[in-house]
Design a protein around this motif. Sequence first.
Motif, PDB file in Angstrom:
ATOM      1  N   ALA A   1       0.832  -1.202   0.000  1.00  6.60           N
ATOM      2  CA  ALA A   1       0.000   0.000   0.000  1.00  6.60           C
ATOM      3  C   ALA A   1       0.869   1.255   0.000  1.00  6.60           C
ATOM      4  N   VAL A   2       1.914   1.250   0.817  1.00  8.10           N
ATOM      5  CA  VAL A   2       2.786   2.430   0.916  1.00  8.10           C
ATOM      6  C   VAL A   2       3.462   2.708  -0.426  1.00  8.10           C
TER       7      VAL A   2
ATOM      8  N   THR B   1       2.538   1.633  -3.415  1.00  8.30           N
ATOM      9  CA  THR B   1       1.513   2.028  -4.386  1.00  8.30           C
ATOM     10  C   THR B   1       1.142   3.496  -4.209  1.00  8.30           C
ATOM     11  N   GLY B   2       0.965   3.911  -2.937  1.00  9.63           N
ATOM     12  CA  GLY B   2       0.585   5.294  -2.663  1.00  9.63           C
ATOM     13  C   GLY B   2       1.587   6.277  -3.239  1.00  9.63           C
ATOM     14  N   VAL B   3       2.863   6.028  -2.974  1.00 14.12           N
ATOM     15  CA  VAL B   3       3.884   6.969  -3.448  1.00 14.12           C
ATOM     16  C   VAL B   3       3.890   7.020  -4.977  1.00 14.12           C
TER      17      VAL B   3
ATOM     18  N   VAL C   1       1.448   5.995  -7.211  1.00 20.32           N
ATOM     19  CA  VAL C   1       0.198   6.474  -7.813  1.00 20.32           C
ATOM     20  C   VAL C   1       0.026   7.986  -7.616  1.00 20.32           C
ATOM     21  N   GLN C   2       0.251   8.464  -6.410  1.00 14.87           N
ATOM     22  CA  GLN C   2       0.034   9.890  -6.133  1.00 14.87           C
ATOM     23  C   GLN C   2       1.076  10.746  -6.848  1.00 14.87           C
ATOM     24  N   ASN C   3       2.279  10.191  -6.978  1.00 16.75           N
ATOM     25  CA  ASN C   3       3.311  10.907  -7.722  1.00 16.75           C
ATOM     26  C   ASN C   3       2.878  11.072  -9.175  1.00 16.75           C
TER      27      ASN C   3
ATOM     28  N   ARG D   1      -0.259  11.037 -10.197  1.00 21.19           N
ATOM     29  CA  ARG D   1      -1.454  11.869 -10.290  1.00 21.19           C
ATOM     30  C   ARG D   1      -1.173  13.340 -10.014  1.00 21.19           C
ATOM     31  N   SER D   2      -0.136  13.640  -9.243  1.00 20.57           N
ATOM     32  CA  SER D   2       0.063  15.026  -8.825  1.00 20.57           C
ATOM     33  C   SER D   2       0.492  15.884 -10.009  1.00 20.57           C
TER      34      SER D   2
ATOM     35  N   GLU E   1       5.134  20.911 -10.420  1.00 16.39           N
ATOM     36  CA  GLU E   1       5.359  22.220  -9.814  1.00 16.39           C
ATOM     37  C   GLU E   1       5.671  23.268 -10.880  1.00 16.39           C
TER      38      GLU E   1
ATOM     39  N   ARG F   1      -9.567  23.545   0.025  1.00 19.26           N
ATOM     40  CA  ARG F   1      -9.121  22.470   0.916  1.00 19.26           C
ATOM     41  C   ARG F   1      -9.864  22.504   2.239  1.00 19.26           C
TER      42      ARG F   1
ATOM     43  N   LYS G   1     -10.285  26.842  -7.264  1.00 24.98           N
ATOM     44  CA  LYS G   1      -9.562  26.302  -8.419  1.00 24.98           C
ATOM     45  C   LYS G   1     -10.219  26.731  -9.726  1.00 24.98           C
TER      46      LYS G   1
ATOM     47  N   SER H   1      -2.624  24.606 -10.053  1.00 24.17           N
ATOM     48  CA  SER H   1      -2.017  23.756  -9.030  1.00 24.17           C
ATOM     49  C   SER H   1      -0.557  24.147  -8.783  1.00 24.17           C
TER      50      SER H   1
ATOM     51  N   GLN I   1       1.100  25.202  -5.284  1.00 22.90           N
ATOM     52  CA  GLN I   1       2.235  24.477  -4.710  1.00 22.90           C
ATOM     53  C   GLN I   1       3.396  25.421  -4.404  1.00 22.90           C
TER      54      GLN I   1
END
Lengths: 287, 172
Positions: free
Chosen positions: A46-47, A49-51, A53-55, A57-58, A61, A132, A140, A209, A213
């Motif tokens: 999970a950890v 995958t999180g890093v 997937v979110q990387n 999706r983000s 900058e 947020r 946004k 975004s 950031q």
Amino acid sequence: MSEKNREGKRTARERMLEQRAADEASSRRRKKLLVGGAVLVVIAAAVVTGVVVQNERSKPETPVAAPAGTIGDKNLVIPTGSANAPAVLTVYEDPRCPACGIFEREFSSTIDQLEDAGKVYTNYHIVSFIDRAVPGKGSKIGANALACAQDAGHFRDFHDVLYRNQPEETNDAFGNKAVLLNLAKQVNGLDTPAFESCVNDGKYGGWVSSVQQDFDKSSYKSTPTVLLNGQPIYPKNGSEEITPANLVKWVDAANQGKQLGTTGSNGQAPAPTSTASEANNPSPTAG
Amino acid sequence: MAGPAVQPGDPVPTPSARRPVPVWSQWLGTAVRLGLAVVWGWAGLAKIADPAEAAQAVRAYEILPEGLVKPIGYALPFLELALALLLVIGLGVRLVAGVSALLLLTFIAGIASAWARGITIDCGCFGGGGHVDASQTEYLQEILRDTGFLLLAGWLLWRPRTRFSVDGWLAS
């Protein structure tokens, strides 16, 4: 049966029971290890995958596309006024932030005049963090619409119209694109198919975004943040409260002995047709 | 890591003649397990939509170096969802409860540290996060809430055997 024999039988039975108990215990241990291992594998997967997937999706900058005429090393800043004005007024604003609305309704005409007199070059950072904390998407979507207006060369007028029509913070009217498009009709020349599709498609969502950031990483924590030549002047400049008269006074004091910038541009930089990556694009032909 | 340490030298392992856990406690355990699962599921889902927001919630604590802000902000919601999933199916409940308790203690320590340093932030426990006005901080409520969740995890650490769990099915 002799005593000895009975002894022997009992020990054999005991030994068998012991052996069975030992087998059961070791099987339980094995199960526990397997379950514990499975749990740790799930958590580790999970950890990771999180890093990943979110990387993925983000949003970056550094924006992939920025509105025409934006400045700064990542083109995150919308300038108004003439670039050769001696003073720089930096403003961080969120379209939904009530204090920004109050600030704009009190100061926008003064700032517009200072710009038109060639006294200040205003740098807007259109941030979008109210979404947020308060449900909705108005920060946004509103910021994207402002980027679209900048692209069309009508940022200042549309910005002033938006803040004059700002809803309550908890009312997400700016999250409704139809509301923004309707407000755009108040700005001459902004109500075009290009602007409409820019708003509807969220064309500068990535840029919005990136701007946020950049603000996240800055030392500023609230909006509006207003700086005159880098010095915070909102809500106070030293011990003096900010007022339209004081703002003019401070700008004049900062500009003393300096050559004023190009006047009368109305702060409306003409929208260059190319994606202008060149910073500090002066706009003497506007008006 | 699950359960008591394995002792290879022990020739006679104690048989399963443990004090039986009353049935009502196993049912209560199921409720506690599912309750904690809802907490983690809710917390994870609330943080997953906007990676930049999750990263900023972490950054606002001003504890971790910038290089760790994004990995933690990105991984945390997925970790929370994994804990929720494991609690729902009831696999390795004692270990999952232990990880939950550690995570909650970390959160409580983080909130307490922000409070002590006079930073004004939202904990970002269920989405949101970042700086807020000084009048809008809710540190005490946040710590009490997390302490409540910690009690759930503590119960499962003490009584991990619950009804309708994979653990129970594996043991039968």
